[in-house]
Design a protein around this motif. Sequence first.
Motif, PDB file in Angstrom:
ATOM      1  N   VAL A 115       0.759  -1.260  -0.081  1.00 54.84           N
ATOM      2  CA  VAL A 115       0.161  -0.066  -0.055  1.00 54.84           C
ATOM      3  C   VAL A 115       0.906   1.243  -0.196  1.00 54.84           C
ATOM      4  N   GLU A 116       2.192   1.424   0.298  1.00 53.11           N
ATOM      5  CA  GLU A 116       2.881   2.355   0.363  1.00 53.11           C
ATOM      6  C   GLU A 116       4.432   1.703  -0.039  1.00 53.11           C
ATOM      7  N   GLU A 117       5.157   2.515  -0.750  1.00 51.38           N
ATOM      8  CA  GLU A 117       6.466   2.206  -1.145  1.00 51.38           C
ATOM      9  C   GLU A 117       7.252   3.386  -1.485  1.00 51.38           C
ATOM     10  N   SER A 118       8.675   3.384  -1.253  1.00 45.50           N
ATOM     11  CA  SER A 118       9.298   4.523  -1.272  1.00 45.50           C
ATOM     12  C   SER A 118      11.006   4.049  -1.587  1.00 45.50           C
ATOM     13  N   LEU A 119      11.520   4.686  -2.334  1.00 47.55           N
ATOM     14  CA  LEU A 119      13.074   4.404  -2.559  1.00 47.55           C
ATOM     15  C   LEU A 119      13.880   5.821  -2.737  1.00 47.55           C
ATOM     16  N   SER A 120      14.917   5.789  -2.018  1.00 47.68           N
ATOM     17  CA  SER A 120      15.885   6.958  -2.174  1.00 47.68           C
ATOM     18  C   SER A 120      17.271   6.250  -2.130  1.00 47.68           C
ATOM     19  N   ASP A 122      21.225   7.621  -2.144  1.00 48.03           N
ATOM     20  CA  ASP A 122      22.311   8.648  -1.789  1.00 48.03           C
ATOM     21  C   ASP A 122      21.355  10.062  -1.437  1.00 48.03           C
ATOM     22  N   ASN A 123      20.427   9.645  -0.500  1.00 46.93           N
ATOM     23  CA  ASN A 123      19.516  10.614   0.115  1.00 46.93           C
ATOM     24  C   ASN A 123      18.870  11.681  -1.093  1.00 46.93           C
ATOM     25  N   ALA A 124      18.700  10.981  -2.220  1.00 43.96           N
ATOM     26  CA  ALA A 124      17.783  11.808  -3.118  1.00 43.96           C
ATOM     27  C   ALA A 124      16.739  10.639  -3.621  1.00 43.96           C
ATOM     28  N   ASN A 125      15.420  11.316  -3.695  1.00 46.23           N
ATOM     29  CA  ASN A 125      14.173  10.269  -3.863  1.00 46.23           C
ATOM     30  C   ASN A 125      14.346   9.838  -5.294  1.00 46.23           C
ATOM     31  N   VAL A 126      13.928   8.773  -5.256  1.00 43.26           N
ATOM     32  CA  VAL A 126      13.609   8.113  -6.567  1.00 43.26           C
ATOM     33  C   VAL A 126      12.114   7.926  -7.096  1.00 43.26           C
ATOM     34  N   PHE A 127      11.237   7.319  -6.005  1.00 46.18           N
ATOM     35  CA  PHE A 127       9.953   7.579  -6.123  1.00 46.18           C
ATOM     36  C   PHE A 127       9.419   7.329  -4.530  1.00 46.18           C
ATOM     37  N   VAL A 128       8.048   7.682  -4.642  1.00 44.41           N
ATOM     38  CA  VAL A 128       7.225   7.592  -3.562  1.00 44.41           C
ATOM     39  C   VAL A 128       5.736   7.376  -3.984  1.00 44.41           C
ATOM     40  N   ARG A 129       5.424   6.269  -3.449  1.00 48.83           N
ATOM     41  CA  ARG A 129       3.910   5.793  -3.603  1.00 48.83           C
ATOM     42  C   ARG A 129       3.203   5.888  -2.275  1.00 48.83           C
ATOM     43  N   LYS A 130       2.133   6.448  -2.217  1.00 50.60           N
ATOM     44  CA  LYS A 130       1.352   6.291  -1.138  1.00 50.60           C
ATOM     45  C   LYS A 130      -0.073   6.307  -1.441  1.00 50.60           C
ATOM     46  N   PHE A 141      13.633   8.158 -14.961  1.00 47.82           N
ATOM     47  CA  PHE A 141      12.692   7.487 -15.835  1.00 47.82           C
ATOM     48  C   PHE A 141      11.726   8.132 -16.328  1.00 47.82           C
ATOM     49  N   PRO A 142      12.035   8.643 -17.326  1.00 49.93           N
ATOM     50  CA  PRO A 142      10.717   9.619 -17.989  1.00 49.93           C
ATOM     51  C   PRO A 142       9.524   8.513 -18.341  1.00 49.93           C
ATOM     52  N   MET A 143       8.532   8.986 -18.152  1.00 50.15           N
ATOM     53  CA  MET A 143       7.226   8.293 -18.513  1.00 50.15           C
ATOM     54  C   MET A 143       5.998   9.324 -18.632  1.00 50.15           C
ATOM     55  N   ASP A 144       5.105   8.649 -19.456  1.00 50.04           N
ATOM     56  CA  ASP A 144       3.881   9.644 -19.549  1.00 50.04           C
ATOM     57  C   ASP A 144       2.908   9.456 -18.042  1.00 50.04           C
ATOM     58  N   GLU A 145       2.462  10.739 -17.741  1.00 50.58           N
ATOM     59  CA  GLU A 145       1.431  10.759 -16.754  1.00 50.58           C
ATOM     60  C   GLU A 145       0.586   9.641 -16.500  1.00 50.58           C
ATOM     61  N   SER A 146       0.235   9.039 -17.661  1.00 52.08           N
ATOM     62  CA  SER A 146      -0.814   7.835 -17.463  1.00 52.08           C
ATOM     63  C   SER A 146      -0.371   6.820 -17.137  1.00 52.08           C
ATOM     64  N   ILE A 147       1.017   6.470 -17.235  1.00 47.97           N
ATOM     65  CA  ILE A 147       1.847   5.252 -16.789  1.00 47.97           C
ATOM     66  C   ILE A 147       1.926   5.521 -15.357  1.00 47.97           C
ATOM     67  N   GLU A 148       2.336   6.619 -14.936  1.00 47.25           N
ATOM     68  CA  GLU A 148       2.346   6.781 -13.464  1.00 47.25           C
ATOM     69  C   GLU A 148       1.207   6.759 -12.751  1.00 47.25           C
ATOM     70  N   ARG A 149       0.073   7.349 -13.096  1.00 50.61           N
ATOM     71  CA  ARG A 149      -1.302   7.043 -12.657  1.00 50.61           C
ATOM     72  C   ARG A 149      -1.676   5.736 -12.582  1.00 50.61           C
ATOM     73  N   ASN A 150      -1.035   4.726 -13.511  1.00 49.90           N
ATOM     74  CA  ASN A 150      -1.436   3.244 -13.460  1.00 49.90           C
ATOM     75  C   ASN A 150      -0.771   2.655 -12.506  1.00 49.90           C
ATOM     76  N   LEU A 151       0.534   3.095 -12.345  1.00 52.92           N
ATOM     77  CA  LEU A 151       1.293   2.479 -11.065  1.00 52.92           C
ATOM     78  C   LEU A 151       0.554   2.893  -9.816  1.00 52.92           C
ATOM     79  N   GLY A 152      -0.064   3.959  -9.727  1.00 51.41           N
ATOM     80  CA  GLY A 152      -0.773   4.215  -8.281  1.00 51.41           C
ATOM     81  C   GLY A 152      -1.950   3.204  -8.251  1.00 51.41           C
ATOM     82  N   ASN A 153      -2.448   3.206  -9.223  1.00 48.17           N
ATOM     83  CA  ASN A 153      -3.952   2.379  -9.108  1.00 48.17           C
ATOM     84  C   ASN A 153      -3.739   1.032  -9.599  1.00 48.17           C
TER      85      ASN A 153
END
Length: 367
Positions: A115-120, A122-130, A141-153
């Motif tokens: 339900v939650e996931e994050s990766l950093s 060297d102290n720099a955020n790579v992704f945050v999912r909540k 990691f360039p990607m369309d906003e639609s892919i980003e939304r699908n990852l969240g859902n």
Amino acid sequence: MLTKFAVTNYRGFANRIEWELSHPANYEFNKTAIKDGIIKNGILYGPNGSGKTNFSLALFDIENHLSQKWKKVDYYANFIYAGNKNGVVTFEYTFQLGNNEIYYAYAKNASGILVEESLSVDNANVFVRKGNSVQIDKQQFPMDESIERNLGNNANNVSIINFLRTSYPLDAEHYLIKLSKFVDSMLWFRNLDIREFIGLESSSTMLDDFIIRNNLLDDFSEFLQQVSGQEFKFMVHNPTDKQILCKIDNDEVPFQLIASTGTRSLQLLYFWLKRINDASFVFIDEFDAFYHFKLAYEVCRRLFAMDCQIFTSSHNTYLMTNDLLRPDCNFILNNNVIKCLADCTDKELRFGHNIEKIYRAGAFHEE
């Protein structure tokens, strides 16, 4: 290498419990137990019911969704702290992999769903999912906003790490590749009433068959003689045989019929010793449950001579000696806290001190 792990709301751990491996003390003996400033070997002690097994299982939860080598089918039968079943279990890992410090945290509900996931890195955020919200570093990691939304859902419980690792061309030194290789090579096992393992292998192996198939009869016999003083004359009639026979005078007896519980446990250890060179991090739960105390010492001596991080849990305080490890490599789990012996006293501990005697006298403050 693993440098820190913490878990919250898991099984018997209502509160956050942390294991710190990146701050060894400055002892001048047994320096091989430390590698690159990180504790490489150690033993986890604690009273019955303190949670040693559960803590080690929590540590290997990362195998469940990042690796294909998960092997504990009943794991979610008792996953979340019973007093907070509507909450989540939170896992936090810190790794030092080459020049990269990687912090990976995630949370699962009582059914084991991410339900939650994050990766950093060297102290720099790579992704945050909540929840249904995902934010990813699009420069990496360039990607369309639609892919980003699908990852969240996404409803199929896919880790974002696995998605990124398999969807983008990455070089061999990329931190996601190094992290995946490390996790994929982690190993947990024990040999109590039943034999269980997590990681490294993707299928179960018949031990007799493994030894015969790899022409290891003489090597296994020598191993048993060296570590336990037992002498066996092993034989098989055909290379395709599935069981080891023991020559006793003029008779032949299957090894499994005459081997003690401790000797069968040694056979399992022998199998994993042949595989540990491929491992990154190993935890052996109650490894010496069937061992004589001197045999347990010899087994530890061999394990800790290996290159990867290896830890065990035990009740055997005979192993709590500076001849084997050091005070900062002996850990006590009690009342939801893990502390090394070096942090359990204000006194300076030296090589000549009998730390087992000090421990039995109650001189260490474990909380």
